[in-house]
Design an enzyme around this catalytic site. Sequence first.
Site, PDB file in Angstrom:
ATOM      1  N   HIS A 155       0.834  -1.217   0.000  1.00  0.00           N
ATOM      2  CA  HIS A 155       0.000   0.000   0.000  1.00  0.00           C
ATOM      3  C   HIS A 155       0.865   1.263   0.000  1.00  0.00           C
ATOM      4  O   HIS A 155       0.427   2.313   0.484  1.00  0.00           O
ATOM      5  CB  HIS A 155      -0.939   0.049   1.207  1.00  0.00           C
ATOM      6  CG  HIS A 155      -1.683  -1.225   1.467  1.00  0.00           C
ATOM      7  ND1 HIS A 155      -2.927  -1.491   0.957  1.00  0.00           N
ATOM      8  CD2 HIS A 155      -1.318  -2.340   2.165  1.00  0.00           C
ATOM      9  CE1 HIS A 155      -3.325  -2.691   1.352  1.00  0.00           C
ATOM     10  NE2 HIS A 155      -2.362  -3.237   2.073  1.00  0.00           N
ATOM     11  N   LYS A 282      16.011  21.565 -11.622  1.00  0.00           N
ATOM     12  CA  LYS A 282      15.337  20.305 -11.900  1.00  0.00           C
ATOM     13  C   LYS A 282      16.201  19.274 -12.615  1.00  0.00           C
ATOM     14  O   LYS A 282      17.012  19.591 -13.466  1.00  0.00           O
ATOM     15  CB  LYS A 282      14.070  20.544 -12.760  1.00  0.00           C
ATOM     16  CG  LYS A 282      12.933  21.188 -12.010  1.00  0.00           C
ATOM     17  CD  LYS A 282      12.415  20.370 -10.844  1.00  0.00           C
ATOM     18  CE  LYS A 282      11.549  19.222 -11.280  1.00  0.00           C
ATOM     19  NZ  LYS A 282      10.274  19.656 -11.886  1.00  0.00           N
ATOM     20  N   GLU A 289       9.484   8.113 -17.098  1.00  0.00           N
ATOM     21  CA  GLU A 289       8.122   8.585 -17.379  1.00  0.00           C
ATOM     22  C   GLU A 289       7.679   8.210 -18.781  1.00  0.00           C
ATOM     23  O   GLU A 289       6.530   7.834 -19.011  1.00  0.00           O
ATOM     24  CB  GLU A 289       8.062  10.102 -17.197  1.00  0.00           C
ATOM     25  CG  GLU A 289       8.165  10.518 -15.737  1.00  0.00           C
ATOM     26  CD  GLU A 289       8.316  12.023 -15.596  1.00  0.00           C
ATOM     27  OE1 GLU A 289       7.367  12.670 -15.157  1.00  0.00           O
ATOM     28  OE2 GLU A 289       9.383  12.548 -15.941  1.00  0.00           O
TER      29      GLU A 289
END
Length: 460
Positions: A155, A282, A289
Amino acid sequence: MKLWSGRFAKDTDALVNELNASISFDQRLYREDIQGSLAHARMLGDCGVISAEDAAAIREGLQGILRDIEAGKVEFTADNEDIHMNVEALLTARIGDAGKRLHTARSRNDQVALDFRMYVRGQIPVIVEQLLELERVLCKQARRYQSAVMPGYTHLQRAQPISFAQHLMAYAQMFARDVTRLEDCGKRLNQCPLGSGALAGTTYPIDRFQTAAALGFDAPMGNSLDGVSDRDYALELLSDLSILMMHLSRFAEEVILWCSWEFKFIELDDAYATGSSIMPQKKNPDVAELVRGKTGRVYGDLMGLLTVMKGLPLAYNKDMQEDKEPVFDAIDTVEMCLPVFARMLDTMTVRADNMRAAAGRGFINATDCADYLTKKGMAFRDAYTVTGRLVAECAAREKTLEELTLAELRAVSDLFGEDVFEALKLENCMALRGSFGGPAVLETARQIEEMERFADARGT
Ligand code: ARG
């Protein structure tokens, strides 16, 4: 003029030509098409359906065409619709009448079924090799981090201690099944449709066993309608690739999580990350992705072809020309994703320190605490409840289980002794999970060795 213009009084409308032609994408099948024709021509000659001279001329002509295509000297034309008629038209233009005999006892329906099947068959070892390379990278990284404790999750909540190696080897098992799934697909598809004709076989005395063997198939397909009708092998490949991409996508998701500041379990190599056009700080995990995103394409390819095939009456229908693009797209996607994903994992920096720190919070040794009491004689369910109470107390006081004093522990059960602190150490909790397939170092080492053997047994 069309090869099939005999019964037509008018030219095809230009828009129909555009809709009908598949050469823009099926030219990818040129090699398989020519291989199939070479075997077919030889067999026709051997069986006396065409003369030995014609068979030889056809074969020579086809070999010349193959050479010229590979040398980039051939321009295909949409006027000839597809790769099959392009090659046949080229052949006849080059060798004259003999070329017109090639299509004896054959149809484009069995021809395309053959070409496509051979193409799919040929891509399987390419993808398998890429998977094996990924396996090698996983084994290599796992070897380094067999005793690096990290939290295992359920979970997405910290659950029990594992090693980073154990986590990596879980994916290794999945990719190994992807390998064997693809191998199964390759075995099942290896029957030859050539000689099925348009749908009903042929009256010529052909030898389907000869062409099947010449083209590396185990046998000719046993029913001519089936031979030209089914695309289950393409669907099976797409299913296998969808499952493979699902595995890769889950892994990608974890890579994305792991290189967030919230986790910082790994850092990607600069060559496998990208920056932002505005935010100077960044470093984004675009590779992972994109792999996650491209999984959607591959599922779409599977759904697309399943939908094309659904409800088609036997035998061939032109709908089936729509089989190629999704398969090509899925193959291209997988073949692009696998090597870059493997390189990304090979070059990443693993922050075992952060993994260990994360493992320290979240009470992932709570099961071990309950197991400690159980081994001292308490029923597991009671031990579970006692430990739950301790966890609640620790959570309220912002402490870990191992930070409690022996007196505090003995306040809930006098079964606790000095040895509990060893039992609660995360390194020990992991090391003691030596059940078959568990994260103990020896067990993970066994998994790594097995996987290395798996890859070596197949590797090139
Ligand atoms: N280009 C066609 C395809 O990809 C080849 C088979 C055409 N057969 C036919 N009867 N029109 O399916």
